[in-house]
Design a protein around this motif. Structure first.
Motif, PDB file in Angstrom:
ATOM      1  N   SER A  57      -4.595  -1.824  10.842  1.00  0.00           N
ATOM      2  CA  SER A  57      -5.128  -3.131  11.211  1.00  0.00           C
ATOM      3  C   SER A  57      -5.956  -2.966  12.485  1.00  0.00           C
ATOM      4  CB  SER A  57      -3.995  -4.119  11.439  1.00  0.00           C
ATOM      5  OG  SER A  57      -3.402  -3.886  12.687  1.00  0.00           O
ATOM      6  N   GLY A  58      -6.824  -3.948  12.717  1.00  0.00           N
ATOM      7  CA  GLY A  58      -7.763  -3.847  13.831  1.00  0.00           C
ATOM      8  C   GLY A  58      -7.106  -3.518  15.163  1.00  0.00           C
ATOM      9  N   TYR A  66      -8.580  -7.788  -3.119  1.00  0.00           N
ATOM     10  CA  TYR A  66      -7.529  -7.124  -3.881  1.00  0.00           C
ATOM     11  C   TYR A  66      -7.317  -7.957  -5.136  1.00  0.00           C
ATOM     12  CZ  TYR A  66      -6.690  -4.815   0.564  1.00  0.00           C
ATOM     13  OH  TYR A  66      -6.837  -4.105   1.722  1.00  0.00           O
ATOM     14  N   ASN A 111      -7.091   2.647   7.379  1.00  0.00           N
ATOM     15  CA  ASN A 111      -6.062   1.787   6.791  1.00  0.00           C
ATOM     16  C   ASN A 111      -5.250   1.020   7.825  1.00  0.00           C
ATOM     17  OD1 ASN A 111      -6.778   2.642   4.279  1.00  0.00           O
ATOM     18  ND2 ASN A 111      -5.248   4.249   4.199  1.00  0.00           N
ATOM     19  N   PHE A 168       0.879  -1.164   0.000  1.00  0.00           N
ATOM     20  CA  PHE A 168       0.000   0.000   0.000  1.00  0.00           C
ATOM     21  C   PHE A 168       0.911   1.207   0.000  1.00  0.00           C
ATOM     22  CE2 PHE A 168      -2.480  -3.204   2.352  1.00  0.00           C
ATOM     23  CZ  PHE A 168      -3.575  -3.255   1.521  1.00  0.00           C
ATOM     24  N   GLY A 182      -1.450  -6.171  12.501  1.00  0.00           N
ATOM     25  CA  GLY A 182      -0.746  -5.531  11.406  1.00  0.00           C
ATOM     26  C   GLY A 182       0.263  -6.436  10.731  1.00  0.00           C
ATOM     27  N   LYS A 202      -2.347 -10.551   8.156  1.00  0.00           N
ATOM     28  CA  LYS A 202      -3.254 -11.693   8.029  1.00  0.00           C
ATOM     29  C   LYS A 202      -4.481 -11.352   7.189  1.00  0.00           C
ATOM     30  CE  LYS A 202      -3.777 -11.724  12.487  1.00  0.00           C
ATOM     31  NZ  LYS A 202      -2.968 -10.584  12.904  1.00  0.00           N
ATOM     32  N   SER A 203      -5.151 -10.278   7.574  1.00  0.00           N
ATOM     33  CA  SER A 203      -6.356  -9.904   6.830  1.00  0.00           C
ATOM     34  C   SER A 203      -6.022  -9.587   5.387  1.00  0.00           C
ATOM     35  CB  SER A 203      -7.029  -8.693   7.471  1.00  0.00           C
ATOM     36  OG  SER A 203      -7.408  -8.987   8.800  1.00  0.00           O
TER      37      SER A 203
HETATM   38  N1  LIG Z   1      -5.889  -0.053   2.569  1.00  0.00           N
HETATM   39  C1  LIG Z   1      -4.728   0.058   3.219  1.00  0.00           C
HETATM   40  N2  LIG Z   1      -3.940   1.127   3.034  1.00  0.00           N
HETATM   41  C2  LIG Z   1      -2.745   1.242   3.680  1.00  0.00           C
HETATM   42  N3  LIG Z   1      -2.267   0.345   4.534  1.00  0.00           N
HETATM   43  C3  LIG Z   1      -2.997  -0.759   4.774  1.00  0.00           C
HETATM   44  C4  LIG Z   1      -4.276  -0.948   4.140  1.00  0.00           C
HETATM   45  N4  LIG Z   1      -4.783  -2.139   4.578  1.00  0.00           N
HETATM   46  C5  LIG Z   1      -3.875  -2.638   5.446  1.00  0.00           C
HETATM   47  N5  LIG Z   1      -2.812  -1.816   5.562  1.00  0.00           N
HETATM   48  C6  LIG Z   1      -1.611  -2.044   6.387  1.00  0.00           C
HETATM   49  O1  LIG Z   1      -1.133  -3.333   6.120  1.00  0.00           O
HETATM   50  C7  LIG Z   1      -0.659  -3.967   7.308  1.00  0.00           C
HETATM   51  C8  LIG Z   1      -1.337  -5.300   7.504  1.00  0.00           C
HETATM   52  O2  LIG Z   1      -2.700  -5.099   7.824  1.00  0.00           O
HETATM   53  P1  LIG Z   1      -3.712  -6.288   8.119  1.00  0.00           P
HETATM   54  O3  LIG Z   1      -5.064  -5.680   8.267  1.00  0.00           O
HETATM   55  O4  LIG Z   1      -3.532  -7.341   7.106  1.00  0.00           O
HETATM   56  O5  LIG Z   1      -3.198  -6.808   9.539  1.00  0.00           O
HETATM   57  P2  LIG Z   1      -3.743  -8.022  10.412  1.00  0.00           P
HETATM   58  O6  LIG Z   1      -2.634  -8.997  10.479  1.00  0.00           O
HETATM   59  O7  LIG Z   1      -5.048  -8.486   9.913  1.00  0.00           O
HETATM   60  O8  LIG Z   1      -3.880  -7.329  11.846  1.00  0.00           O
HETATM   61  P3  LIG Z   1      -5.047  -7.434  12.965  1.00  0.00           P
HETATM   62  O9  LIG Z   1      -4.745  -8.641  13.769  1.00  0.00           O
HETATM   63  O10 LIG Z   1      -4.831  -6.203  13.790  1.00  0.00           O
HETATM   64  O11 LIG Z   1      -6.369  -7.471  12.283  1.00  0.00           O
HETATM   65  C9  LIG Z   1      -0.915  -2.972   8.431  1.00  0.00           C
HETATM   66  O12 LIG Z   1       0.295  -2.309   8.701  1.00  0.00           O
HETATM   67  C10 LIG Z   1      -1.923  -2.020   7.870  1.00  0.00           C
HETATM   68  O13 LIG Z   1      -1.750  -0.746   8.407  1.00  0.00           O
END
Ligand SMILES: Nc1ncnc2c1ncn2[C@@H]1O[C@H](COP(=O)(O)OP(=O)(O)OP(=O)(O)O)[C@@H](O)[C@H]1O
Ligand SMILES: [Mg+2]
Lengths: 506, 400
Positions: free
Chosen positions: A409-410, A54, A407, A14, A40, A43-44
């Motif tokens: 992560s949760g 995506y 943007n 991103f 972050g 995973k998501s």
């Molecule tokens: N649309 C976006 N624009 C910019 N950065 C993004 C976007 N989506 C995710 N990120 C970044 O990508 C990284 C991974 O995010 P992701 O949501 O996959 O984390 P996660 O492992 O699911 O975390 P959590 O357990 O908190 O849900 C994070 O640093 C997040 O800030």
């Protein structure tokens, strides 16, 4: 066993963030595969790549599905192959019935005319499969989150699912709802459905997972085979955070001072049904330096209690008194409650906690703008300084404080909400499920912050559905059921069994 | 976690200028769209567009739209909409005419009374929206009908005018040349130079501050280009005006109001809270923001500006007609959306709304000079609005 899915060298960037960096994931046919990692870690994002949120071309790497190279232009493409994702945020239409929700976009229709009898029949069958006794015509917004989650799964089943992806399915669920959901997953496994489950609850991961893939900072760290030998939680944690974590709860010197917050004869009625009493004659107090927990099942009224205290944000005909250091304080509006030293960290960060379109910085200062302003004019430089401080202290993972909260992560969003309320400098911090959806490392940090507050003589009131957390953190625990307190336990006396028995005997 | 994430280091945009442009396409796009449209009409009208007299006209013609766009932006950012502004504007014009012409009330008193009535109208509508949670679309749709009817009733279906000279000055007056040079008007030039200088100076200051705090920087080339264009355009326009009759009073009113509202929305706590309110009302409320009162105030403010616009419009036409303000709300709302505001609230800028209003204004004016019929004009304006919003959505998707 046969491989159903293989994701090879997935890289996704991103603007300013490399969310995935050559991630590999291999999922065998018919297994439950857990995906774990810190907030972050990516995973998501990885699952969004897999399900076509995506689309192909927006990432690098290959997806092999069922022995073939797959590339999806959108969710509908992946759904055609039986890959169904249930996102971290539920995606049901609240004002439609269960039946309508199950088949939205996939209606049982001929020539555009919906066949309702068939829809209802199918819905009934699906609900039975997931163990829901609800009417197909029940509105989704009348269901609790646990049941809504099951409806989501029923919806997935209606689409001939082969690979079911669940992103933190139990984060918002009570203990018993979580159990039901996990049982359902095991049952689906028997029927040949492969699942990928993302979770921060490692005990659940241990219970259901055949294989565990750990990702850290956007890269695969390890893949653990749980069928051969049981994997300990410590092992998973080690891989997640990259070091050993001996204790789950930081040490704290327990030293309760004078009564800080005291609530007496608190009564609240339902905002819409004036005759329904939601909170009944509640009396409690929090001492300076004390961490006090409220245990209870979902629907016990814990959030309602907290919100009614915090500026009467919930309910009507509220009666009772709130005292701070022995003096009555005005909590009739949120603004006065904040001014009088209360802060409430909501359990629903997206709906009630954050302005998603706004930057981290703007979210952090929102509840206390006067502190970064002079006669109503905001000093943006000062504001940035504050935001940077919290970013450092809370370890919010982001390229900059100007990043939109949307943007993040949760887990990082949760840290922003916490920062926002810490910045108001509260005397008593009310935390509602503060570690929901948060990884072990971050939990430890948040516990540390709670301890710092208590060391500074503040009071913390913590609502949590995770009993180990209450037991590990609190000096005292109130047990709540059906709108009233049914017991109070000191740290020494409290145990999961005692809490449960108090709830049940009522 | 103590081990630093690679994301932390990846903070710098990877491909500097292109990356920056991608992130700020909307803001530059708007500016370039305005310039492109002006160049286009300058060519097809054989240079008429930028003649001093036409520039003066452009300001006179569009002043009331721009003034209302300021209030509308605030309303829309707060998550609402006001469909009644055209009718309110017409009604206030009618009220002013009846008071001055028929009842012979002094001009000053009339202006004051009209502004107060505008505030009351805004308050009356805002009350239902804010405290009763009735959708603003419905409340102001009702208001639109009510005030259209009331202006007809006040004017008894007739045009009322003309106004005394003092009232007309509100709109068609010019700032006298204090230096007594005459042509080119030295006061105008001085104001232009000061304004251009101030805009550059403020840009530099902000840039220096951003640098000090490590805030994402606009590439130097962009910064210079943008400032040269803005300051240049400002000087150019003011020079042209100075060779005609100098600065119109409304231009001053408009300029000052724009600065005030830009400041209020961007720099003050109340502005910030309105954005929060539009962005997520529930979260804003739980942050201690008096959401109802703020919503109410956005409508009061809109009423005040609609009243001011009504006075200016009536003063320019020198009569109040029952048709005044008809469908004007659409132009105002279109200007705000062209300027980048979001229908769902929480997003939008004053400067965007003003530029959006100018885009509409230049198109109106240019097409009229070209002799394009009102029918095609509407079609083209509609398409431009649609294009602007599509551009927005497309941009957002690409970033997401
Ligand atoms: N649309 C976006 N624009 C910019 N950065 C993004 C976007 N989506 C995710 N990120 C970044 O990508 C990284 C991974 O995010 P992701 O949501 O996959 O984390 P996660 O492992 O699911 O975390 P959590 O357990 O908190 O849900 C994070 O640093 C997040 O800030
Ligand atoms: Mg996630």
């Amino acid at each position: 066993m046969q491989t159903l899915l293989e994701m090879r060298n997935i890289t996704k960037t991103f603007p300013g963030v490399k969310a995935l960096d050559n991630v590999n994931l291999k999922v065998a046919q018919g297994e439950i595969h857990a995906l774990v990692g810190e907030n972050g870690a990516g995973k998501s994002t990885l699952m969004k790549v897999l399900s076509g949120v995506y689309p192909q071309g927006s990432y690098d790497g290959e997806i092999h599905y069922d022995g073939q190279i797959a590339g999806f232009g959108g969710i509908s493409d992946s759904e055609k192959l039986g890959i169904i994702i249930i996102h971290q945020e539920l995606a049901l239409v609240p004002l439609l019935s269960i039946a309508e929700n199950l088949f939205v976009g996939n209606e049982n229709a001929k020539g555009g005319i919906i066949n309702w009898p068939e829809t209802f029949r199918k819905t009934e069958a699906l609900l039975k499969k997931v163990g829901l006794a609800e009417q197909p015509s029940a509105m989704v917004d009348s269901l609790g989150v646990g049941k809504q989650q099951l409806v989501e799964i029923a919806k997935a089943l209606s689409k001939d699912v082969r690979l079911l992806i669940l992103d933190e399915p139990t984060a918002a669920l009570s203990e018993s709802d979580s159990q039901a959901l996990l049982d359902l997953l095991l049952e689906l496994k028997e029927q040949g459905v492969t699942s990928i489950v993302i979770s921060h609850k490692l005990n659940e991961v241990r219970r259901i997972a055949d294989t565990i893939t750990v990702i850290r900072d956007g890269a695969t760290v390890s893949t653990l085979d749980a069928k051969k030998e049981p994997i300990t939680e410590d092992r998973i944690v080690h891989d997640m955070v990259g070091r050993d974590m001996s204790a789950r709860y930081p040490e704290r010197e327990r030293r309760a001072g004078d009564k800080l917050l005291e609530v007496q004869n608190w009564n609240v009625w339902h905002p819409e049904h004036a005759t329904r009493q939601v909170i009944r004659d509640i009396n409690f107090h929090v001492r300076a330096g004390e961490v006090v927990g409220i245990a209870g099942l979902m629907g016990a009224g814990r959030t309602e209690l907290a919100m009614s205290l915090f500026g009467r944000s919930y309910g009507r005909n509220i009666t009772g008194s709130v005292k701070l250091r022995g003096k009555d304080i005005d909590t009739s509006t949120v603004a006065t409650a904040i001014r009088n030293g209360l802060a409430y960290v909501t359990e629903d960060r997206k709906e009630l906690g954050l302005i998603l379109e706004d930057s981290i910085q703007r979210n952090i200062t929102l509840a206390n703008l006067p502190d970064v302003a002079k006669s109503g004019v905001i000093n943006e430089a000062e504001e940035t300084k504050v935001a940077e401080q919290y970013r450092g202290a809370m370890r919010i993972r982001t390229p900059s404080v100007f990043q939109k909260v949307m943007n993040l992560s949760g887990g990082n969003q949760q840290k922003v909400v916490l920062s926002k309320w810490l910045f108001t400098g509260p005397e008593v911090l009310i935390l509602d499920e503060p570690t929901r959806g948060i990884d072990v490392g971050a939990k430890f940090e948040i516990y540390g912050i709670i301890n710092d507050l208590s060391a500074a003589g503040k009071g913390v009131l913590m609502i949590s559905s995770e009993m180990p957390e209450l037991l590990g953190m609190c000096d005292r625990v109130y047990v709540m059921n059906q709108g009233g307190f049914v017991g109070e336990l000191s740290a020494e006396d409290a145990s999961q069994e005692r809490i449960m028995s108090l709830i049940v005997t009522e | 976690m103590t081990n630093s994430a690679p994301q932390d280091q990846a903070a710098k945009p990877e491909n500097g200028i292109a990356g920056y442009l991608a992130g700020h396409l909307r803001e530059y796009g708007l500016l370039f769209a305005l310039i492109a449209i002006m160049v286009f009409f300058q060519i097809v009208t054989n240079g008429t567009l930028l003649k001093p007299v036409n520039i003066t006209n452009l300001f006179l013609q569009n002043s009331y739209i721009i003034i209302m766009a300021l209030g509308m932006l605030v309303v829309i950012v707060g998550g609402n909409i006001d469909l009644s502004v055209g009718s309110v504007m017409g009604f206030i014009g009618a009220l002013a005419a009846v008071m001055i012409v028929n009842w012979e009330v002094p001009v000053g008193l009339t202006i004051l009374a009209c502004l107060v009535v505008g505030i009351l109208i805004g308050a009356a509508q805002g009350y239902w929206v804010a405290y009763w949670k009735i959708p603003s679309f419905i409340v102001t749709l009702a208001g639109m009908l009510v005030f259209r009817g009331l202006s007809l009733w006040l004017l008894e279906g007739q045009s009322v005018g003309p106004f005394p000279k003092t009232f007309q000055l509100l709109s068609t007056g010019f700032v006298p040349d204090v230096f007594g040079v005459g042509r080119p008007n030295a006061t105008a030039l001085a104001v232009g130079i000061i304004a251009a200088g101030a805009s550059v100076w403020m840009g530099l200051r902000k840039r220096a501050r951003n640098k000090a705090y490590g805030i994402e920087d606009e590439p130097t080339a962009f910064f210079i280009a943008r400032n040269v264009i803005v300051a240049g355009a400002l000087l150019f326009v003011i020079y042209k005006l100075s060779t005609f009759r100098g600065l119109p009073n409304v231009l001053i009113t408009m300029g000052i109001l724009t600065i005030i509202y830009a400041f209020l929305t961007e720099q003050t706590t109340i502005g910030r809270r309105i954005y929060a309110l539009g962005g997520n009302e529930k979260a804003a409320k739980l942050s201690g923001i008096p959401t109802e009162r703020l919503t109410f105030l956005t409508f009061v403010n809109m009423g005040l500006l609609a009243a001011l616009a009504g006075l200016i419009f009536a003063a320019r036409l020198n009569t109040a007609t029952p048709k005044a303000g008809f469908a004007v709300e659409l132009d105002v709302i279109a200007a705000v959306f062209i300027g980048g505001a979001s229908m769902s609230g929480g997003v939008g800028k004053i400067v965007g709304a003003v530029v959006g209003a100018f885009i509409m204004g230049v198109m109106n004016n240019g097409m009229s000079i070209m002799g394009i019929g009102i029918d095609y004009q509407q079609v083209i304006k509609g398409l431009v609005l649609l294009a602007a919003v599509i551009f927005d959505v497309y941009n957002k998707q690409k970033q997401g």
